[in-house]
Design a protein around this motif. Structure first.
Motif, mmCIF file in Angstrom:
data_model
loop_
_atom_site.group_PDB
_atom_site.id
_atom_site.type_symbol
_atom_site.label_atom_id
_atom_site.label_comp_id
_atom_site.label_asym_id
_atom_site.label_seq_id
_atom_site.Cartn_x
_atom_site.Cartn_y
_atom_site.Cartn_z
ATOM 1 N N ARG A 89 1.381 -3.334 -30.138
ATOM 2 C CA ARG A 89 1.604 -2.597 -28.893
ATOM 3 C C ARG A 89 3.087 -2.284 -28.701
ATOM 4 O O ARG A 89 3.457 -1.192 -28.247
ATOM 5 C CB ARG A 89 1.094 -3.413 -27.695
ATOM 6 N N ARG A 106 -1.416 -8.481 -32.168
ATOM 7 C CA ARG A 106 -1.864 -7.431 -31.243
ATOM 8 C C ARG A 106 -0.723 -6.985 -30.330
ATOM 9 O O ARG A 106 -0.494 -5.795 -30.132
ATOM 10 C CB ARG A 106 -3.052 -7.945 -30.417
ATOM 11 N N GLU A 120 -3.649 -13.692 -34.200
ATOM 12 C CA GLU A 120 -4.284 -12.436 -33.808
ATOM 13 C C GLU A 120 -3.674 -11.913 -32.507
ATOM 14 O O GLU A 120 -3.433 -10.708 -32.353
ATOM 15 C CB GLU A 120 -5.797 -12.612 -33.643
ATOM 16 N N HIS A 121 -3.408 -12.824 -31.575
ATOM 17 C CA HIS A 121 -2.809 -12.432 -30.295
ATOM 18 C C HIS A 121 -1.388 -11.903 -30.511
ATOM 19 O O HIS A 121 -1.015 -10.852 -29.963
ATOM 20 C CB HIS A 121 -2.781 -13.637 -29.346
#
Length: 520
Positions: A374, A370, A366-367
């Motif tokens: 970006r 993300r 998930e990190h």
């Protein structure tokens, strides 16, 4: 054939392809739970397809070029939405097209799979000879898989198999290769694979000694042609990948990282796939697919994230090479100051590198996802607008397949200082007229628009200039031809066929293009 049989044949494959296309377009990190009944007969294939985060979407127009190669890690997919019209003719037509597209997808997906050791840092000292030999082996394997494994299963399992692919296969449009092997008394898939290997490497096989049997001589001729046609493209691809730092800088930063997830087990990854491709491919055929078939969804998600990052890095390296080598031009006729934008692209690469290192260390997906999103948003804000505002396109591309029979194999705009021989000039002229102009002009019933009239006029000027060069070669006539040639190349309709706008690359919307070469 009953309407229910037609629906079963077309529905499963068309629904799978429609959903697969939608998933990679909108949810690159998401899974694809949709399966079809052939899953047991094609172990590992659907998990392999689930591991892709993007596809090389290609138009189904006849004049369009295929944009694909396994090193971008995007499987090939034709841009087609299959109709759900209930009429018998539409259902049957949909069944044929859906099955053909599915076979095509399975062939190209296996190309990506075979290079899996490279993408997790298990290929070292990649020489041109090893690369070319492995490429020929891998091409043979992928045709064998599509011909003998996929097509034969479709032929025997589908309700309308008697109509779809019973008499043809991807490597042989006139008859199914299995008929030739059956005439020779060879029916074991692994033995047929060995014959494919020998043929694609230009060796003498059982086909030669049995060429008097039905179908065998035709299949032998087709395989010999594959060998002859594949050598130069493999060498050109190696040359281009080397030029864009794929085998050194890209490999070091995005592949040679401990802990990267793979579809293949360690025992296969640790084989020398380039030095011993025969043993490696047989290991994929046996142990490899069974291993992939049993991989968990969570592990497939990790592989999907790895491909997500590597696809973007590969594309960024392509952009850097295009800009630094001067292989671009502005349709606004602006002078391109690429120094600032190169800095932004390199910053994008640095972010991607940090994320693939995090993946190797087991950081939460998930990190990583993300931060990657970006980075894509940053690309949309700082990089893509530069390409849009300057209307930047590729000024030349390498013609890999079919290979352009010129000194450099590059196709594109010629500058005034560029020296060109008469044979190369005539070959470029022929390629432009036959491959790009003729299809367009033949579709014009009448020249109703200014654009149509201008293109017809420019093509006429090119024909006249090339005729003068053919009569007598002089520097002045060559310069006149070059000017006429560039005018036709820059026609908006022709330009869209051979070139690529850099703004078409849009990572935030999971859209990529193969900008450096044409690989039909």
């Amino acid at each position: 054939m009953s309407s229910s049989s037609r629906k079963g044949a077309s529905g499963a494959f068309s629904d799978f392809l429609n959903r697969f296309q939608k998933r990679v377009a909108t949810k690159p990190f998401g899974g694809n739970e949709f399966r079809i009944k052939l899953e047991r007969d094609l172990p590992g294939l659907f998990n392999l397809l689930n591991s892709f985060s993007s596809v090389a979407m290609n138009s189904n127009r006849p004049e369009s070029f295929q944009e694909w190669n396994p090193f971008s890690q995007r499987t090939y997919l034709t841009e087609t939405q299959f109709s759900k019209d209930p009429s018998a003719f539409i259902q049957f037509d949909t069944a044929i097209r859906a099955i053909d597209h599915f076979i095509e997808v399975s062939h190209e997906a296996n190309h990506v799979l075979l290079w899996e050791p490279l993408f997790v840092g298990k290929c070292k000292n990649i020489s041109r000879r090893r690369f070319v030999d492995a490429s020929l082996f891998f091409e043979a394997y992928c045709f064998w898989y599509a011909d003998i494994i996929v097509t034969r299963n479709l032929r025997t399992k589908l309700p309308d198999g008697e109509f779809v692919r019973i008499r043809s296969a991807p490597s042989q449009p006139n008859f199914h290769p299995y008929r030739a092997f059956k005439a020779m008394g060879i029916e074991q898939p692994e033995k047929i694979l060995d014959i494919y290997f020998k043929c694609f490497m230009g060796g003498e096989t059982e086909l030669y000694h049995s060429r008097d049997k039905p179908y065998v001589a035709d299949l032998l001729r087709r395989f010999i042609a594959f060998y002859d046609e594949s050598l130069k493209p493999s060498r050109l691809l190696f040359k281009q990948l080397t030029a864009m730092n794929f085998f050194n800088d890209f490999y070091r930063r995005f592949c040679s990282i401990p802990g990267l997830p793979s579809l293949l087990p360690e025992r296969i990854l640790n084989m020398d796939s380039l030095k011993e491709p025969w043993a490696y491919c047989h290991a994929i055929r046996g142990v490899g697919y069974r291993h992939i078939d049993n991989i968990s969804e969570s592990h497939i998600s990790k592989v999907r994230v790895r491909r997500f990052i590597q696809t973007r890095a590969y594309t960024a390296y392509s952009l850097i090479y295009a800009l630094e080598s001067g292989s671009v031009f502005s349709r606004n006729r602006k002078k391109i100051n690429s120094e600032e934008i190169l800095g932004e692209i390199k910053h994008y690469i640095n972010t991607l590198e940090t994320m693939i290192q995090a993946l190797g260390k087991g950081s939460p997906l998930e990190h990583i996802q993300r931060i990657c999103r970006r980075a894509d948003q940053m690309y949309s804000q700082k990089i893509r607008p530069f390409f849009i505002s300057n209307d930047i396109w590729m000024s030349r591309r390498l013609f890999i397949f079919p290979p352009l029979k010129t000194k450099t194999s590059y196709f594109g705009i010629l500058n005034d200082k560029e020296k060109i021989s008469k044979p190369d000039l005539l070959k470029l002229n022929q390629t432009l007229l036959i491959q790009f102009c003729n299809p367009k002009l033949s579709m014009m019933a009448s020249f109703k628009t200014k654009s149509d009239t201008r293109m017809a006029r420019d093509t006429g000027d090119l024909l006249a200039a090339s005729s003068r060069v053919g009569e007598r070669w002089t520097p002045l006539r060559a310069k006149e031809w070059k000017s006429a040639y560039n005018e036709v190349l820059l026609d908006s309709e022709i330009l869209q066929q051979w070139s690529v706008p850099l703004a078409a690359i849009d990572p935030e919307h999971n859209t990529f293009r193969e900008i450096l070469f044409i690989y039909q």
